[in-house]
Design a protein around this motif. Sequence first.
Motif, mmCIF file in Angstrom:
data_model
loop_
_atom_site.group_PDB
_atom_site.id
_atom_site.type_symbol
_atom_site.label_atom_id
_atom_site.label_comp_id
_atom_site.label_asym_id
_atom_site.label_seq_id
_atom_site.Cartn_x
_atom_site.Cartn_y
_atom_site.Cartn_z
ATOM 1 N N THR A 170 -3.034 -10.779 30.471
ATOM 2 C CA THR A 170 -3.614 -12.237 30.579
ATOM 3 C C THR A 170 -3.065 -12.890 29.334
ATOM 4 O OG1 THR A 170 -5.383 -13.445 30.950
ATOM 5 C CG2 THR A 170 -5.670 -11.566 29.526
ATOM 6 N N GLY A 171 -3.668 -14.127 28.863
ATOM 7 C CA GLY A 171 -3.117 -14.879 27.769
ATOM 8 C C GLY A 171 -2.969 -14.133 26.494
ATOM 9 N N VAL A 172 -1.665 -13.822 26.215
ATOM 10 C CA VAL A 172 -1.498 -13.041 24.765
ATOM 11 C C VAL A 172 -1.240 -14.148 23.398
ATOM 12 C CG1 VAL A 172 0.194 -11.676 23.767
ATOM 13 C CG2 VAL A 172 -0.098 -11.460 26.399
ATOM 14 N N TYR A 173 -2.080 -13.760 22.332
ATOM 15 C CA TYR A 173 -1.908 -14.620 21.385
ATOM 16 C C TYR A 173 -1.833 -13.720 20.095
ATOM 17 C CZ TYR A 173 -6.737 -12.739 20.135
ATOM 18 O OH TYR A 173 -7.900 -11.897 20.036
ATOM 19 N N GLY A 174 -1.412 -14.272 19.010
ATOM 20 C CA GLY A 174 -1.484 -13.745 17.769
ATOM 21 C C GLY A 174 -0.339 -14.227 17.005
ATOM 22 N N PRO A 175 -0.427 -13.556 15.640
ATOM 23 C CA PRO A 175 0.788 -14.206 14.665
ATOM 24 C C PRO A 175 2.181 -14.229 15.480
ATOM 25 C CG PRO A 175 -0.475 -12.311 13.721
ATOM 26 C CD PRO A 175 -0.708 -12.448 15.218
ATOM 27 N N ARG A 176 2.912 -15.429 14.849
ATOM 28 C CA ARG A 176 4.370 -15.674 15.577
ATOM 29 C C ARG A 176 4.212 -16.526 16.983
ATOM 30 N NH1 ARG A 176 6.517 -9.636 14.670
ATOM 31 N NH2 ARG A 176 5.968 -9.449 12.349
ATOM 32 N N GLU A 177 2.909 -16.475 17.697
ATOM 33 C CA GLU A 177 2.885 -17.066 18.802
ATOM 34 C C GLU A 177 2.907 -18.686 18.605
ATOM 35 O OE1 GLU A 177 1.760 -18.838 22.556
ATOM 36 O OE2 GLU A 177 0.560 -18.947 20.760
ATOM 37 N N LYS A 178 3.477 -19.550 19.379
ATOM 38 C CA LYS A 178 3.433 -20.901 19.324
ATOM 39 C C LYS A 178 2.725 -21.681 20.145
ATOM 40 C CE LYS A 178 8.163 -20.452 16.880
ATOM 41 N NZ LYS A 178 9.595 -20.718 17.114
ATOM 42 N N ASP A 179 2.608 -21.283 21.325
ATOM 43 C CA ASP A 179 1.734 -22.159 22.506
ATOM 44 C C ASP A 179 0.236 -22.204 21.904
ATOM 45 O OD1 ASP A 179 3.898 -22.722 23.755
ATOM 46 O OD2 ASP A 179 3.622 -21.216 25.381
ATOM 47 N N TYR A 180 -0.313 -21.248 21.629
ATOM 48 C CA TYR A 180 -1.722 -21.228 21.152
ATOM 49 C C TYR A 180 -2.032 -21.722 19.768
ATOM 50 C CZ TYR A 180 -3.608 -18.397 25.171
ATOM 51 O OH TYR A 180 -3.788 -17.596 26.333
ATOM 52 N N PHE A 181 -0.973 -21.616 19.066
ATOM 53 C CA PHE A 181 -0.700 -22.223 17.986
ATOM 54 C C PHE A 181 -0.980 -24.011 18.117
ATOM 55 C CE2 PHE A 181 2.108 -24.188 14.351
ATOM 56 C CZ PHE A 181 1.136 -23.816 13.347
ATOM 57 N N LEU A 182 -0.565 -24.556 19.110
ATOM 58 C CA LEU A 182 -0.695 -25.990 19.169
ATOM 59 C C LEU A 182 -2.207 -26.404 19.223
ATOM 60 C CD1 LEU A 182 1.652 -26.714 22.280
ATOM 61 C CD2 LEU A 182 2.030 -26.938 19.734
ATOM 62 N N MET A 183 -3.006 -25.333 19.733
ATOM 63 C CA MET A 183 -4.470 -25.694 19.340
ATOM 64 C C MET A 183 -4.943 -25.679 18.018
ATOM 65 S SD MET A 183 -6.154 -23.540 22.583
ATOM 66 C CE MET A 183 -7.765 -24.087 21.988
ATOM 67 N N VAL A 184 -4.379 -24.788 17.085
ATOM 68 C CA VAL A 184 -4.563 -24.728 15.800
ATOM 69 C C VAL A 184 -4.254 -26.289 15.165
ATOM 70 C CG1 VAL A 184 -4.031 -23.573 13.595
ATOM 71 C CG2 VAL A 184 -4.104 -22.379 15.812
ATOM 72 N N LYS A 185 -3.047 -26.693 15.526
ATOM 73 C CA LYS A 185 -2.427 -27.904 14.887
ATOM 74 C C LYS A 185 -3.616 -29.154 15.177
ATOM 75 C CE LYS A 185 0.550 -28.348 12.649
ATOM 76 N NZ LYS A 185 0.784 -28.338 11.250
ATOM 77 N N SER A 186 -3.810 -28.861 16.537
ATOM 78 C CA SER A 186 -4.860 -30.117 17.208
ATOM 79 C C SER A 186 -6.204 -30.282 16.443
ATOM 80 C CB SER A 186 -5.044 -29.655 18.675
ATOM 81 O OG SER A 186 -5.890 -30.861 19.256
ATOM 82 N N ILE A 187 -6.604 -28.848 16.022
ATOM 83 C CA ILE A 187 -7.841 -28.862 15.386
ATOM 84 C C ILE A 187 -7.738 -29.267 14.090
ATOM 85 C CG2 ILE A 187 -9.709 -27.341 14.645
ATOM 86 C CD1 ILE A 187 -9.527 -25.622 17.366
ATOM 87 N N GLN A 188 -6.636 -29.042 13.556
ATOM 88 C CA GLN A 188 -6.328 -29.615 12.110
ATOM 89 C C GLN A 188 -6.340 -30.889 11.931
ATOM 90 O OE1 GLN A 188 -2.862 -27.612 10.405
ATOM 91 N NE2 GLN A 188 -4.128 -26.979 8.817
#
Length: 332
Positions: A170-188
Amino acid sequence: MDKILITGASGFIGSFIVEEALKRNMEVWAAVRRSSSREWLQDERIHFIELNLSSEDELKKQLQDHVFDYVVHAAGVTKCLRKEQFYAVNTEGTKHLVNALLALQMPLKKFIYLSSLSIFGAIREQQPYEAIRETDTPLPNTEYGKSKLEAETFLKEAADRLPYVILRPTGVYGPREKDYFLMVKSIQSHSDFSVGFKRQDITFVYVKDVVQAIFLAMERGKSGRCYFLSDGQVYQSATFSNLLIRELGNPWCLRIKAPIWVLRIVTFFGEQVGRITGKISALNNDKYHILKQRNWRCDIQPAIDELGYQPEYQLERGVKETVAWYKEHHWI
């Protein structure tokens, strides 16, 4: 010493597969393109090989002097400017690689194909949601999912000649991943955007658990089998963002929940802008169907029973480790 070939080795998941293979003292061959970044492939023990997955004849020449025990095919694309590119890479690239290996009579112990839960599309969407099972009929609703399903179908046709195992995370996340990272930037940036008012059940799997499953599949996977991968839990749509907010130090955040039709408009224009500029947008037609889908439950019991798969990272631990990595590497 077992010799392993890893395609997509420079990518998010591929680079973690390389690291685990090195820990296991395997002879590691990382398949890369000439243009690929080798940022996460700095270990001097790594052997590099350039493979042209768009040409079966070239692949035969590139592979003819090698004998591999294992091949992990992690190369693929998750977003493209044109739908034809999904099939050129995910489907035809897989066909070319398999045909080259078969033509060379490579004595493989196991061929591991990294597929996706997305091949099933929006099924079992009536509440209460039930887990998607291997016996369900795939109905992919994205070009990505369709291209992966076509590759799976081809592998099954070669079952009598190729000892393969298919993994469907299913949805793979973790260090080096860039798509879920967009959520991090959005929350920031103090905003958290979600869509749809109908209940959404989401599943995740941490990259290191995917890698665990890959090596278990090499050792214990039955040829011709397919296994779903998640962390074994089911989450609500806000869980991921809540954990990110906590790990980011609880910044104030404006939560925006929009109707599905708003997402349709945004992704339509995102797709058009991407084609005009030549830059792939994360907000595209495939993303619309992914975010619209309400049920991402899947049955991982076969992986537990047959592979001995035991997820080590539930979402809270995985998000904590991921955000710490983003900070350490100055992504945030």
